[in-house]
Scaffold this motif. Structure first.
Motif, short mmCIF file in Angstrom:
data_model
loop_
_atom_site.label_atom_id
_atom_site.label_comp_id
_atom_site.label_asym_id
_atom_site.label_seq_id
_atom_site.Cartn_x
_atom_site.Cartn_y
_atom_site.Cartn_z
N GLU A 122 44.46 27.79 57.03
CA GLU A 122 44.93 27.75 55.61
C GLU A 122 44.05 27.44 54.70
OE1 GLU A 122 48.97 26.41 54.88
OE2 GLU A 122 49.71 27.65 56.19
N SER A 123 43.23 26.48 54.99
CA SER A 123 41.92 25.73 53.96
C SER A 123 40.98 27.13 54.26
CB SER A 123 41.63 24.52 54.46
OG SER A 123 41.12 24.51 55.79
N LEU A 124 40.67 27.54 55.36
CA LEU A 124 39.68 28.65 55.21
C LEU A 124 40.20 29.79 54.50
CD1 LEU A 124 38.61 28.53 59.12
CD2 LEU A 124 37.13 27.90 57.20
N VAL A 125 41.31 30.35 54.61
CA VAL A 125 41.68 31.35 53.89
C VAL A 125 41.54 30.94 52.22
CG1 VAL A 125 43.71 32.83 53.28
CG2 VAL A 125 43.30 32.31 55.62
N GLN A 126 42.19 29.90 51.99
CA GLN A 126 42.09 29.37 50.57
C GLN A 126 40.62 29.25 49.86
OE1 GLN A 126 44.53 29.06 48.71
NE2 GLN A 126 45.96 29.64 50.08
N GLY A 127 39.63 28.94 50.79
CA GLY A 127 38.35 29.02 50.37
C GLY A 127 37.76 30.27 50.36
N LEU A 128 38.09 31.15 51.15
CA LEU A 128 37.49 32.62 50.99
C LEU A 128 38.63 33.22 49.70
CD1 LEU A 128 37.62 33.72 54.72
CD2 LEU A 128 35.66 33.62 52.82
N LEU A 129 39.75 32.82 49.64
CA LEU A 129 40.27 33.46 48.50
C LEU A 129 39.61 32.79 47.26
CD1 LEU A 129 43.90 33.33 49.64
CD2 LEU A 129 42.67 35.46 49.11
N ALA A 130 39.29 31.36 47.04
CA ALA A 130 38.51 30.96 45.99
C ALA A 130 37.32 31.76 45.59
CB ALA A 130 38.37 29.55 46.11
N GLU A 131 36.51 31.83 46.96
CA GLU A 131 35.10 32.57 46.64
C GLU A 131 35.27 33.98 46.33
OE1 GLU A 131 31.61 33.76 49.66
OE2 GLU A 131 33.11 32.46 50.27
N ARG A 132 36.37 34.63 46.60
CA ARG A 132 36.72 36.01 45.99
C ARG A 132 37.00 35.93 44.65
NH1 ARG A 132 42.17 39.14 47.44
NH2 ARG A 132 41.55 40.86 46.54
N ARG A 133 37.74 35.12 44.32
CA ARG A 133 38.21 34.93 42.84
C ARG A 133 36.76 34.57 41.98
NH1 ARG A 133 42.81 32.32 44.55
NH2 ARG A 133 41.69 30.42 44.62
N GLU A 134 35.96 33.92 42.41
CA GLU A 134 34.61 33.39 41.71
C GLU A 134 33.69 34.87 41.66
OE1 GLU A 134 31.71 31.99 39.74
OE2 GLU A 134 33.47 31.07 40.22
N LEU A 135 33.82 35.51 42.89
CA LEU A 135 33.13 36.82 42.85
C LEU A 135 33.52 37.77 41.86
CD1 LEU A 135 32.31 37.11 46.63
CD2 LEU A 135 30.60 36.73 45.19
N LYS A 136 35.02 37.68 41.84
CA LYS A 136 35.59 38.62 40.78
C LYS A 136 34.89 38.48 39.37
CE LYS A 136 39.48 40.61 43.04
NZ LYS A 136 41.14 40.57 42.98
N VAL A 137 35.10 36.97 39.08
CA VAL A 137 34.87 36.57 37.71
C VAL A 137 33.38 37.16 37.51
CG1 VAL A 137 34.10 34.55 36.10
CG2 VAL A 137 36.23 34.81 37.61
N GLN A 138 32.22 36.87 38.52
CA GLN A 138 30.99 37.09 38.57
C GLN A 138 30.66 38.58 38.33
OE1 GLN A 138 28.51 35.70 41.79
NE2 GLN A 138 29.16 33.69 41.28
N LEU A 139 31.35 39.53 38.94
CA LEU A 139 31.38 40.79 38.81
C LEU A 139 31.88 41.32 37.51
CD1 LEU A 139 31.11 43.50 40.37
CD2 LEU A 139 33.48 43.45 41.21
N GLU A 140 32.78 40.86 37.00
CA GLU A 140 33.24 41.00 35.52
C GLU A 140 32.15 40.72 34.65
OE1 GLU A 140 35.30 43.02 32.86
OE2 GLU A 140 35.61 42.97 34.92
N ARG A 141 31.56 39.56 34.67
CA ARG A 141 30.70 39.22 33.59
C ARG A 141 29.34 40.32 33.93
NH1 ARG A 141 30.60 33.22 35.62
NH2 ARG A 141 32.20 32.32 34.36
N VAL A 142 29.02 40.65 35.13
CA VAL A 142 27.87 41.87 35.13
C VAL A 142 28.43 42.89 34.57
CG1 VAL A 142 26.48 42.87 36.89
CG2 VAL A 142 26.84 40.47 37.16
N ARG A 143 29.43 43.15 34.78
CA ARG A 143 30.09 44.68 34.03
C ARG A 143 29.80 44.70 32.58
NH1 ARG A 143 35.29 45.62 37.89
NH2 ARG A 143 34.21 46.73 39.46
N MET A 144 30.28 43.42 32.05
CA MET A 144 30.39 43.25 30.53
C MET A 144 28.70 43.17 30.13
SD MET A 144 33.38 40.42 30.04
CE MET A 144 32.46 39.44 28.95
N GLU A 145 27.87 42.74 30.79
CA GLU A 145 26.42 42.58 30.53
C GLU A 145 25.89 43.79 30.47
OE1 GLU A 145 23.92 39.89 32.31
OE2 GLU A 145 25.40 38.21 32.41
N LEU A 146 26.38 44.77 31.51
CA LEU A 146 25.85 45.98 31.58
C LEU A 146 26.34 46.99 30.57
CD1 LEU A 146 24.50 48.01 33.75
CD2 LEU A 146 26.37 48.29 34.94
#
Length: 97
Positions: A10-34
C-alpha cells in the motif's frame, strides 16, 4: 490479515499515486505555459518547442507511473489472495487436527 502485511504494498501504491498527482500538476503547469506562450506572442515563442518536448516527456512519465501503479495493485491483490488462501489452509488443518 494484519495491517503489517498490507503496509509495504500500500505504501508503494500510495507513493506512486502521489507521484502521479505531482506529474499531473506539472503537466498542467506546462500546458498553461504553453497556452500563454501561444497567446502572448506575435511570432513563434522560442520556448514553444522546449515546452512541447517537456509536455510529451511528462505524458510518457505519467503513463509509466500509471502502469507501475496498476502492476503494483495487481501484485498486491495477488499477494493478498495468496495470504488469504494460506490462512484458510492453516485454518482447515487446525480444524482437522
Amino acid at each position: 490479515m494484519s495491517t503489517e502485511q498490507k503496509k509495504p504494498a500500500e505504501s508503494l501504491v500510495q507513493g506512486l499515486l502521489a507521484e502521479r498527482r505531482e506529474l499531473k500538476v506539472q503537466l498542467e503547469r506546462v500546458r498553461m505555459e504553453l497556452a500563454e506562450a501561444r497567446e502572448g506572442s506575435s511570432g513563434p515563442d522560442p520556448r514553444l518547442k522546449e515546452l512541447e518536448v517537456e509536455l510529451e516527456r511528462l505524458r510518457h512519465q505519467l503513463a509509466a507511473a500509471r502502469a507501475d501503479a496498476n502492476v503494483l495493485r495487481e501484485q498486491r491483490d495477488e499477494l493478498r489472495a495468496g495470504i488469504e488462501k494460506a490462512l484458510e489452509q492453516i485454518g482447515d488443518r487446525s480444524a482437522d487436527s
